[in-house]
Design a protein around this motif. Sequence first.
Motif, mmCIF file in Angstrom:
data_model
loop_
_atom_site.group_PDB
_atom_site.id
_atom_site.type_symbol
_atom_site.label_atom_id
_atom_site.label_comp_id
_atom_site.label_asym_id
_atom_site.label_seq_id
_atom_site.Cartn_x
_atom_site.Cartn_y
_atom_site.Cartn_z
ATOM 1 N N ILE A 403 0.848 -1.211 -0.207
ATOM 2 C CA ILE A 403 -0.029 0.033 0.070
ATOM 3 C C ILE A 403 0.973 1.084 0.213
ATOM 4 C CG2 ILE A 403 -1.633 1.293 1.328
ATOM 5 C CD1 ILE A 403 -2.823 -1.506 2.191
ATOM 6 N N LYS A 404 2.073 1.195 0.790
ATOM 7 C CA LYS A 404 2.955 2.318 0.907
ATOM 8 C C LYS A 404 3.386 2.760 -0.449
ATOM 9 C CE LYS A 404 5.567 4.587 3.911
ATOM 10 N NZ LYS A 404 4.571 5.755 3.635
ATOM 11 N N ARG A 405 3.643 1.779 -1.558
ATOM 12 C CA ARG A 405 3.982 2.549 -2.601
ATOM 13 C C ARG A 405 3.249 3.408 -3.612
ATOM 14 N NH1 ARG A 405 0.431 -1.695 -4.749
ATOM 15 N NH2 ARG A 405 0.027 -0.940 -7.037
ATOM 16 N N LEU A 406 1.988 3.247 -3.296
ATOM 17 C CA LEU A 406 0.923 4.014 -3.871
ATOM 18 C C LEU A 406 0.957 5.466 -3.479
ATOM 19 C CD1 LEU A 406 -2.151 1.570 -3.926
ATOM 20 C CD2 LEU A 406 -0.616 2.136 -5.963
ATOM 21 N N ASP A 407 1.719 5.771 -2.074
ATOM 22 C CA ASP A 407 1.880 7.153 -1.795
ATOM 23 C C ASP A 407 2.470 8.138 -2.797
ATOM 24 O OD1 ASP A 407 0.498 6.631 0.592
ATOM 25 O OD2 ASP A 407 2.302 6.440 1.599
ATOM 26 N N SER A 408 3.448 7.297 -3.550
ATOM 27 C CA SER A 408 4.297 8.037 -4.390
ATOM 28 C C SER A 408 4.138 7.571 -5.795
ATOM 29 C CB SER A 408 5.668 8.078 -4.047
ATOM 30 O OG SER A 408 6.025 6.940 -3.648
ATOM 31 N N ALA A 409 2.985 6.550 -6.230
ATOM 32 C CA ALA A 409 3.097 5.821 -7.350
ATOM 33 C C ALA A 409 2.720 6.826 -8.537
ATOM 34 C CB ALA A 409 2.116 4.826 -7.358
ATOM 35 N N LYS A 410 3.192 6.719 -9.508
ATOM 36 C CA LYS A 410 3.150 7.606 -11.005
ATOM 37 C C LYS A 410 1.531 6.967 -11.193
ATOM 38 C CE LYS A 410 6.682 8.872 -13.893
ATOM 39 N NZ LYS A 410 7.443 8.198 -14.825
ATOM 40 N N GLN A 411 0.779 7.769 -11.736
ATOM 41 C CA GLN A 411 -0.523 7.442 -12.185
ATOM 42 C C GLN A 411 -0.499 6.739 -13.524
ATOM 43 O OE1 GLN A 411 -3.359 9.594 -10.732
ATOM 44 N NE2 GLN A 411 -4.973 8.395 -11.879
ATOM 45 N N GLY A 412 -1.322 5.668 -13.964
ATOM 46 C CA GLY A 412 -1.210 4.919 -15.194
ATOM 47 C C GLY A 412 -1.693 3.743 -15.037
ATOM 48 N N THR A 413 -2.149 3.283 -16.343
ATOM 49 C CA THR A 413 -2.424 1.757 -16.442
ATOM 50 C C THR A 413 -1.277 1.091 -16.600
ATOM 51 O OG1 THR A 413 -2.764 1.687 -18.713
ATOM 52 C CG2 THR A 413 -4.729 2.450 -17.593
ATOM 53 N N GLN A 414 -1.330 -0.363 -16.485
ATOM 54 C CA GLN A 414 -0.249 -1.182 -16.507
ATOM 55 C C GLN A 414 0.443 -0.998 -18.301
ATOM 56 O OE1 GLN A 414 -0.489 -4.430 -18.087
ATOM 57 N NE2 GLN A 414 1.526 -4.894 -17.667
ATOM 58 N N PHE A 415 -0.816 -0.770 -19.097
ATOM 59 C CA PHE A 415 -0.118 -0.717 -20.455
ATOM 60 C C PHE A 415 0.666 0.592 -20.544
ATOM 61 C CE2 PHE A 415 -3.772 -3.541 -21.185
ATOM 62 C CZ PHE A 415 -3.264 -4.697 -21.721
ATOM 63 N N GLU A 416 -0.062 2.002 -20.202
ATOM 64 C CA GLU A 416 0.612 3.096 -20.429
ATOM 65 C C GLU A 416 1.698 3.242 -19.901
ATOM 66 O OE1 GLU A 416 -4.210 5.086 -20.025
ATOM 67 O OE2 GLU A 416 -2.530 5.206 -18.373
#
Length: 419
Positions: A403-416
Amino acid sequence: MTLVTRRELLKTAGAAVVAVPVAAGSARGSGSSGSRHVAVIGAGAFGGWTAWHLARRKVRVTLFDAWGPGNSRASSGGESRVIRGIYGADEIYTRLVHESYPLWRTLERHCDEPLLKMQGLLWLCSVDDAYVQKSLPTLAKYDMAVERVDLRDARKRYPQIDFAGIEKVYFEPVAGSLKARCACQVLCRQFQKEGGSYIGQAGKPGSASGGRLTDLILSDGSRFTADVYLFACGPWLAQLFPDLLGKKITPTRQEVFYFGTPSHDRSFDEGHLPIWVDFGERLIYGIPGSDGRGFKVADDTRGSRFDPTDGDRTPSADGIQRARAFLGRRFPKLANAPLLEARVCQYENSTDGHLVLDRHPAMQNVWLLGGGSGHGFKFSPALGALASRQILGENDIEARFSIKRLDSAKQGTQFERQR
Ligand SMILES: Cc1cc2nc3c(=O)[nH]c(=O)nc-3n(C[C@H](O)[C@H](O)[C@H](O)COP(=O)(O)OP(=O)(O)OC[C@H]3O[C@@H](n4cnc5c(N)ncnc54)[C@H](O)[C@@H]3O)c2cc1C
């Protein structure tokens, strides 16, 4: 690149199941026998498979679902889901897919009809083929084949397709479609045959004390106690844990259409045309035949935010028009095909398109599993095995699914993110 047969890949059925000695307890509520009792909330593909793996290992499990396994609101509730090995540079998903095939075959033994159809998958790349290219080393590692098809050959092989704008074509023979709703229902039955208990009620977190969740509050107002709780509530996960996941998992509205093919022309049926992915500015994919439902067409582009409980599931005129325009371009003979059925479903998108499988930071006996982000069904058998091992303390948490990695995750889908 080696071309492997489907039989070679699928021959090791049920390899991932190992028994551990954990005492069984009574059917409802936590026992006093020292046994571990796991409550799994959500009987979709993720919760269903985790519960099944735990039950196979003689862990005492109670599985809950508000509306039933594979219900029409659930993300796993559609007719069919694609299974493929090509996953760009994301090796972990190819590995999970590879591990899932024998488990799908194990489940299939309990179905009246095939659960998994290996139709193969045709990748039609118009923008670039980096996503396919990046997956080649991984596919080779897992002995999964992919064939580059010369455009001229592709035109001959598939005269139903207009290849205008397509630059590269690949055929992935070890790929196919899964019967989604049916799989969830059979899985829940098999889970119960393995000794698990199923309760058709909604459950939400009850009281907590000392950094642990004490109980669940069920929809009939009663309370249910277990030792460990796994919430695998798909698009509802963010509603159940709004402070933790409210901004990290977002359900979006997705539309799926089934068009009618001519009775005199079988070239759009399964057996004549593989599953296809049109990998252009948008990602559009389809499944021919779909057990007589029609020629399935879906746009993977994320729709607007959607409420999985009360959201309006009426298909949009705009969505139908776009699907039709696409069909007319790519499959000209289907330009005027009648619309037979439509479904509105939702993706449960994590910020970066990767899964969530982690412990709740404030309640050590609570696990959260979700974030399928439009691609989670295919590898749910192996993901369930992974989740069961984590719950039993046998695996470290996968950093990519934290869950922590989502604090700084780049927005986007797995393809994009791989373009
Ligand atoms: C249109 C569409 C096409 C897709 N195509 C593909 C594809 O081709 N290939 C692929 O691999 N994946 C695909 N996916 C994604 C895949 O279907 C999902 O990632 C996967 O099914 C998610 O499963 P889940 O168990 O997390 O969620 P769900 O299936 O939604 O399960 C959650 C369950 O929890 C229950 N629930 C919720 N709240 C509670 C509560 N409080 N108490 C009790 N029960 C509760 C619900 O009733 C539901 O049954 C697609 C998804 C959609 C919508």
